[in-house]
Design an enzyme around this catalytic site. Structure first.
Site, PDB file in Angstrom:
ATOM      1  N   CYS A 129       0.888  -1.406  -0.140  1.00  0.00           N
ATOM      2  CA  CYS A 129      -0.134  -0.373   0.308  1.00  0.00           C
ATOM      3  C   CYS A 129       0.766   1.196  -0.471  1.00  0.00           C
ATOM      4  O   CYS A 129       0.648   2.523  -0.224  1.00  0.00           O
ATOM      5  CB  CYS A 129      -0.832   0.146   1.414  1.00  0.00           C
ATOM      6  N   HIS A 296      -3.816   6.850   1.779  1.00  0.00           N
ATOM      7  CA  HIS A 296      -4.215   5.165   1.211  1.00  0.00           C
ATOM      8  C   HIS A 296      -5.437   4.815   1.776  1.00  0.00           C
ATOM      9  O   HIS A 296      -6.107   5.795   2.456  1.00  0.00           O
ATOM     10  CB  HIS A 296      -2.859   4.786   1.838  1.00  0.00           C
ATOM     11  N   ASN A 326      -9.531  -1.193  -0.862  1.00  0.00           N
ATOM     12  CA  ASN A 326      -8.433  -0.866  -0.482  1.00  0.00           C
ATOM     13  C   ASN A 326      -7.614  -1.267  -2.035  1.00  0.00           C
ATOM     14  O   ASN A 326      -7.732  -2.904  -2.025  1.00  0.00           O
ATOM     15  CB  ASN A 326      -8.118  -0.928   0.476  1.00  0.00           C
TER      16      ASN A 326
HETATM   17  O1  UT7 Z   1      -3.892  -1.107   3.635  1.00  0.00           O
HETATM   18  C1  UT7 Z   1      -3.693  -2.429   5.127  1.00  0.00           C
HETATM   19  C2  UT7 Z   1      -4.421  -3.297   5.359  1.00  0.00           C
HETATM   20  N1  UT7 Z   1      -5.395  -3.823   5.646  1.00  0.00           N
HETATM   21  C3  UT7 Z   1      -5.960  -2.392   7.168  1.00  0.00           C
HETATM   22  O2  UT7 Z   1      -5.373  -1.267   7.498  1.00  0.00           O
HETATM   23  C4  UT7 Z   1      -6.978  -3.048   7.921  1.00  0.00           C
HETATM   24  C5  UT7 Z   1      -7.015  -2.284   9.231  1.00  0.00           C
HETATM   25  N2  UT7 Z   1      -8.212  -3.103  10.063  1.00  0.00           N
HETATM   26  C6  UT7 Z   1      -9.610  -2.412   9.775  1.00  0.00           C
HETATM   27  O3  UT7 Z   1      -9.773  -1.715   9.427  1.00  0.00           O
HETATM   28  C7  UT7 Z   1      -9.820  -3.422  10.846  1.00  0.00           C
HETATM   29  O4  UT7 Z   1      -9.909  -4.166  11.351  1.00  0.00           O
HETATM   30  C8  UT7 Z   1     -11.533  -4.310  10.021  1.00  0.00           C
HETATM   31  C9  UT7 Z   1     -12.554  -3.940   9.106  1.00  0.00           C
HETATM   32  C10 UT7 Z   1     -10.366  -5.125   8.914  1.00  0.00           C
HETATM   33  C11 UT7 Z   1     -12.108  -5.172  10.787  1.00  0.00           C
HETATM   34  O5  UT7 Z   1     -13.239  -4.650  11.860  1.00  0.00           O
HETATM   35  P1  UT7 Z   1     -12.986  -4.580  13.502  1.00  0.00           P
HETATM   36  O6  UT7 Z   1     -13.484  -2.998  14.132  1.00  0.00           O
HETATM   37  O7  UT7 Z   1     -11.383  -4.871  13.758  1.00  0.00           O
HETATM   38  O8  UT7 Z   1     -13.254  -5.610  13.536  1.00  0.00           O
HETATM   39  P2  UT7 Z   1     -13.367  -6.852  14.247  1.00  0.00           P
HETATM   40  O9  UT7 Z   1     -11.969  -8.048  13.032  1.00  0.00           O
HETATM   41  O10 UT7 Z   1     -12.686  -6.800  15.462  1.00  0.00           O
HETATM   42  O11 UT7 Z   1     -14.552  -7.903  14.824  1.00  0.00           O
HETATM   43  C12 UT7 Z   1     -15.811  -7.389  15.078  1.00  0.00           C
HETATM   44  C13 UT7 Z   1     -17.320  -7.761  14.974  1.00  0.00           C
HETATM   45  C14 UT7 Z   1     -16.410  -9.462  15.110  1.00  0.00           C
HETATM   46  O12 UT7 Z   1     -17.745 -10.299  15.121  1.00  0.00           O
HETATM   47  P3  UT7 Z   1     -17.557 -10.485  17.196  1.00  0.00           P
HETATM   48  O13 UT7 Z   1     -17.071 -11.833  17.021  1.00  0.00           O
HETATM   49  O14 UT7 Z   1     -17.563  -9.329  18.022  1.00  0.00           O
HETATM   50  O15 UT7 Z   1     -18.941 -11.510  16.628  1.00  0.00           O
HETATM   51  C15 UT7 Z   1     -16.240 -10.286  13.606  1.00  0.00           C
HETATM   52  O16 UT7 Z   1     -16.378 -11.503  13.331  1.00  0.00           O
HETATM   53  O17 UT7 Z   1     -17.211  -8.241  13.655  1.00  0.00           O
HETATM   54  C16 UT7 Z   1     -17.406  -9.357  12.620  1.00  0.00           C
HETATM   55  N3  UT7 Z   1     -17.142  -9.029  10.872  1.00  0.00           N
HETATM   56  C17 UT7 Z   1     -17.693  -8.966   9.927  1.00  0.00           C
HETATM   57  N4  UT7 Z   1     -18.854  -8.940  10.278  1.00  0.00           N
HETATM   58  C18 UT7 Z   1     -19.676  -8.718   8.906  1.00  0.00           C
HETATM   59  C19 UT7 Z   1     -15.237  -9.347  10.955  1.00  0.00           C
HETATM   60  N5  UT7 Z   1     -15.637  -8.846   9.583  1.00  0.00           N
HETATM   61  C20 UT7 Z   1     -17.119  -9.327   9.782  1.00  0.00           C
HETATM   62  C21 UT7 Z   1     -17.676  -8.616   7.904  1.00  0.00           C
HETATM   63  N6  UT7 Z   1     -19.057  -8.992   8.169  1.00  0.00           N
HETATM   64  N7  UT7 Z   1     -17.312  -8.619   6.794  1.00  0.00           N
END
Ligand code: UT7
Length: 369
Positions: A129, A296, A326
């Site tokens: 990125c 980004h 992204n």
């Molecule tokens: O260029 C570099 C590339 N990547 C990044 O910069 C990514 C940086 N990180 C992020 O943007 C965020 O961490 C994410 C968007 C990837 C995830 O968001 P989050 O707020 O950290 O969510 P999480 O992974 O902690 O998940 C929270 C909840 C979980 O459910 P429970 O365990 O609380 O019941 C996940 O299972 O959200 C759930 N979840 C989803 N639900 C519906 C995770 N992904 C999804 C989804 N749809 N796609």
């Protein structure tokens, strides 16, 4: 000190020799967009969650057989056209992608061949990125050293190959085909936090030395830290293994990036404000002097947090993540192409580019157009 060194490293000193600037831009995203609702056909997710947590509404995917050199070719043609130059005037290609057509060679040479300029040196860089801040520094160095006059800087990705589903047909059309198997849906759902983020596309910038002293690239501050490599990486296909690729790796889903989403998020919201403050201080630029922050697009919440930490007004941090997701190495060049074409940035504007991604690499660049 040579001017290049001065521009990059001497505290608070703007070298009189102009840096490189953008003389033409182009971008390309393949196929028809796939909405969040369409994604929910192959995994458990929903539009509301994706929009709230990331700002993404849709993304594009490269078709089977369509490589990043094909997407880059479309973007490059548009940039060359926009710069009103002959492709033969390009004397260097700097290509940033983490999803090359082949494991080797890199895709820059393939792009040169497609553009009808075989023989022109093509350098592939692997900064994910953060491709653009790195590419700007490389291109500026090439021009300052006399190795090149006109550099085609390209960033882009074809991430489709690492997506955790196989039911591609289901994503498109009215989705009336048979639903995915339980196993396929379970697998895609396990990787959903990653799978909803990425989309495919390429951006191209034709870069030359600015004509006005103090203009063009003013400086880059970039960092790398391999201690943080496992925040997002692909385990499979690495050459520490014999053979470097095996069916077992595929069964273990090692072709899909492993991502520590929360840690990566924290890295971004701490390191990006730091590096922006640092580069501005180094070059005697107040944050309020910057006209546009070209950030980004990994997650709108990341850019919102960075913006709040730095106290930057919302209108200075444009976003297009809703339409592309992204696009990793492609993001900044695609966004820049849109800003230029829509005249949201103009000659004389001071821009601050910022990015963090796999590596980890992160950095910022200041450029007066
Ligand atoms: O260029 C570099 C590339 N990547 C990044 O910069 C990514 C940086 N990180 C992020 O943007 C965020 O961490 C994410 C968007 C990837 C995830 O968001 P989050 O707020 O950290 O969510 P999480 O992974 O902690 O998940 C929270 C909840 C979980 O459910 P429970 O365990 O609380 O019941 C996940 O299972 O959200 C759930 N979840 C989803 N639900 C519906 C995770 N992904 C999804 C989804 N749809 N796609």
């Amino acid at each position: 000190l040579p001017c290049y060194g001065a521009r990059s490293f001497r505290e608070g000193d703007l070298c009189n020799m102009p840096g490189i600037t953008i003389v033409g831009s182009g971008s390309f995203a393949p196929g028809t967009p796939v909405t969040n609702d369409q994604l929910s056909r192959v995994m458990d997710t929903d539009d509301a969650w994706i929009q709230k947590r990331t700002g993404i509404k849709q993304r594009h995917f490269a078709a089977e057989g369509q490589g990043i050199s094909d997407l880059a070719f479309e973007a490059a043609k548009r940039a060359i056209d926009n710069a009103r130059i002959d492709p033969k005037e390009i004397d260097y290609i700097v290509m940033g992608t983490m999803t090359p057509d082949f494991v080797f060679p890199g895709s820059g040479g393939l792009l040169g061949a497609k553009l009808g300029i075989p023989g022109v040196p093509a350098l592939d860089i692997r900064q994910q990125c953060v491709a653009m801040p790195f590419a700007f520094q490389v291109a500026d160095g090439l021009v300052a050293s006399g190795a090149a006059k006109t550099v085609l800087v390209i960033g882009g990705e074809a991430h489709a190959g690492f997506m955790p589903w196989e039911d591609w047909d289901l994503l498109y059309g009215d989705g009336s085909g048979p639903p995915p198997s339980e196993k396929a849906k379970e697998r895609a759902t396990r990787h959903r936090a990653l799978a909803i983020l990425f989309g495919d596309g390429a951006g191209a910038l034709v870069m030359r030395k600015h004509e006005v002293p103090g203009h063009g690239l003013i400086g880059c501050e970039i960092h790398s830290d391999g201690n943080l490599a496992k925040q997002i990486y692909i385990e499979g296909g690495g050459f520490r293994r014999r053979p470097y690729w095996s069916p077992t790796m595929f069964e273990r889903e090692e072709h899909i990036p492993a991502m520590q989403g929360k840690e990566l998020f924290k890295s971004a919201v701490t390191k990006l404000p730091e590096v922006v403050r640092s580069i501005c201080k180094k070059h005697g630029v107040a944050l309020s002097d910057v006209d546009t922050f070209v950030a980004h697009q990994a997650n709108d919440r990341i850019n919102e947090a960075v913006r709040e930490t730095l106290g930057i007004p919302k209108e200075k941090v444009p976003s297009n993540i809703a339409r592309y997701g992204n696009t990793s190495g492609g993001t900044i060049a695609i966004l820049m192409d849109e800003l230029l074409r829509e005249k949201r940035v103009k000659k004389g504007d001071l821009l601050c580019f910022l990015a963090l991604g796999a590596g980890l690499h992160w950095g910022a660049a200041l450029m007066r157009l």
